[in-house]
Design a protein around this motif. Structure first.
Motif, short mmCIF file in Angstrom:
data_model
loop_
_atom_site.label_atom_id
_atom_site.label_comp_id
_atom_site.label_asym_id
_atom_site.label_seq_id
_atom_site.Cartn_x
_atom_site.Cartn_y
_atom_site.Cartn_z
N MET A 1 0.84 -1.18 0.00
CA MET A 1 0.00 0.00 0.00
C MET A 1 0.89 1.25 0.00
SD MET A 1 -3.00 0.51 2.67
CE MET A 1 -4.19 1.72 2.52
N SER A 2 0.72 2.11 -1.03
CA SER A 2 1.57 3.30 -1.12
C SER A 2 0.92 4.48 -0.41
CB SER A 2 1.85 3.64 -2.58
OG SER A 2 0.65 4.00 -3.22
N THR A 3 1.75 5.38 0.01
CA THR A 3 1.27 6.57 0.69
C THR A 3 0.86 7.60 -0.35
OG1 THR A 3 3.47 6.30 1.67
CG2 THR A 3 1.94 7.70 2.84
N PRO A 4 -0.25 8.28 -0.13
CA PRO A 4 -0.66 9.31 -1.11
C PRO A 4 0.35 10.45 -1.10
CG PRO A 4 -2.10 9.35 0.83
CD PRO A 4 -1.16 8.19 0.99
N PRO A 5 0.53 11.07 -2.26
CA PRO A 5 1.49 12.18 -2.32
C PRO A 5 1.04 13.34 -1.45
CG PRO A 5 0.21 12.05 -4.36
CD PRO A 5 -0.16 10.87 -3.51
N ALA A 6 2.02 14.07 -0.95
CA ALA A 6 1.71 15.25 -0.13
C ALA A 6 1.02 16.29 -1.01
CB ALA A 6 2.99 15.82 0.45
N PRO A 7 0.07 17.01 -0.45
CA PRO A 7 -0.60 18.04 -1.27
C PRO A 7 0.40 19.12 -1.67
CG PRO A 7 -1.30 18.18 1.03
CD PRO A 7 -0.41 16.97 0.91
N LEU A 8 0.18 19.65 -2.85
CA LEU A 8 1.07 20.70 -3.36
C LEU A 8 0.73 22.01 -2.69
CD1 LEU A 8 3.19 21.68 -5.42
CD2 LEU A 8 1.33 21.98 -7.05
N ASP A 9 1.72 22.64 -2.09
CA ASP A 9 1.57 23.95 -1.49
C ASP A 9 1.92 24.99 -2.56
OD1 ASP A 9 1.82 26.39 -0.14
OD2 ASP A 9 2.70 25.47 1.65
N VAL A 10 0.89 25.51 -3.23
CA VAL A 10 1.11 26.42 -4.37
C VAL A 10 1.75 27.73 -3.90
CG1 VAL A 10 -0.02 27.65 -6.26
CG2 VAL A 10 -0.76 25.35 -5.68
N ASP A 11 1.42 28.17 -2.70
CA ASP A 11 2.05 29.38 -2.17
C ASP A 11 3.56 29.17 -2.02
OD1 ASP A 11 2.83 31.00 0.62
OD2 ASP A 11 1.50 32.12 -0.75
N GLU A 12 3.94 28.04 -1.47
CA GLU A 12 5.37 27.73 -1.33
C GLU A 12 6.02 27.58 -2.70
OE1 GLU A 12 8.35 24.35 0.62
OE2 GLU A 12 6.19 24.01 0.61
N LEU A 13 5.34 26.92 -3.63
CA LEU A 13 5.87 26.77 -4.98
C LEU A 13 6.11 28.13 -5.64
CD1 LEU A 13 6.64 24.96 -7.41
CD2 LEU A 13 4.22 25.02 -8.06
N ALA A 14 5.15 29.03 -5.50
CA ALA A 14 5.30 30.37 -6.08
C ALA A 14 6.51 31.09 -5.48
CB ALA A 14 4.03 31.20 -5.86
#
Length: 146
Positions: A1-14
């Motif tokens: 069973m794989s772990t779901p990917p962490a949600p993308l923090d768009v503010d951090e990405l920007a």
């Protein structure tokens, strides 16, 4: 069973993209020009000859300011004007040989400087960066389509 990917923090990405862009822009110090000048030169280098009205859409300058900047670049021998073959009333702007030399020189300097930084990454970091390049290309395409 794989772990779901962490949600993308768009503010951090920007923020990360803004910080990287600030550093990346400064990697090429071949010649010093202001941001608007470099942006016009790089747009003409990447997109080829275009009308002044096309540049107003990409350069975020009002037409009078862009007209003045293009006239200055023309006087400096970096940009040339010629009649648009599809519309004799319109003018196409393109880079001169000297304009191309600036664009190519800045790109080569960026590649050299970025290569030195990339060489300091781990193998795993380089793999992640290689994968990210495709995603950044896709984001650029999506933004351009809008």
């Amino acid at each position: 069973m794989s772990t779901p990917p962490a949600p993308l923090d768009v503010d951090e990405l920007a923020t990360v993209i803004e910080d990287f862009t600030t550093v990346f822009i400064r990697l090429a110090s071949v010649q010093r020009f202001n941001f608007s000048t470099l942006s016009v030169l790089h747009t003409l280098g990447r997109n080829g000859p275009c009308r002044l009205t096309d540049l107003t859409a990409t350069e975020q300058l009002k037409q009078p300011a862009l007209t003045s900047l293009v006239a200055k670049l023309e006087r400096q021998g970096l940009v040339s004007r010629r009649s648009d073959p599809s519309d004799g009333r319109a003018v196409l702007l393109s880079l001169t040989k000297d304009g191309w030399e600036i664009v190519r020189g800045r790109h080569a300097k960026r590649v050299a400087n970025l290569s030195q930084l990339v060489d300091r990454l781990t193998d795993q970091e380089r793999e992640v960066l290689a994968a990210a390049a495709g995603v950044l290309t896709r984001l650029t395409e999506l933004a351009t389509d809008d």
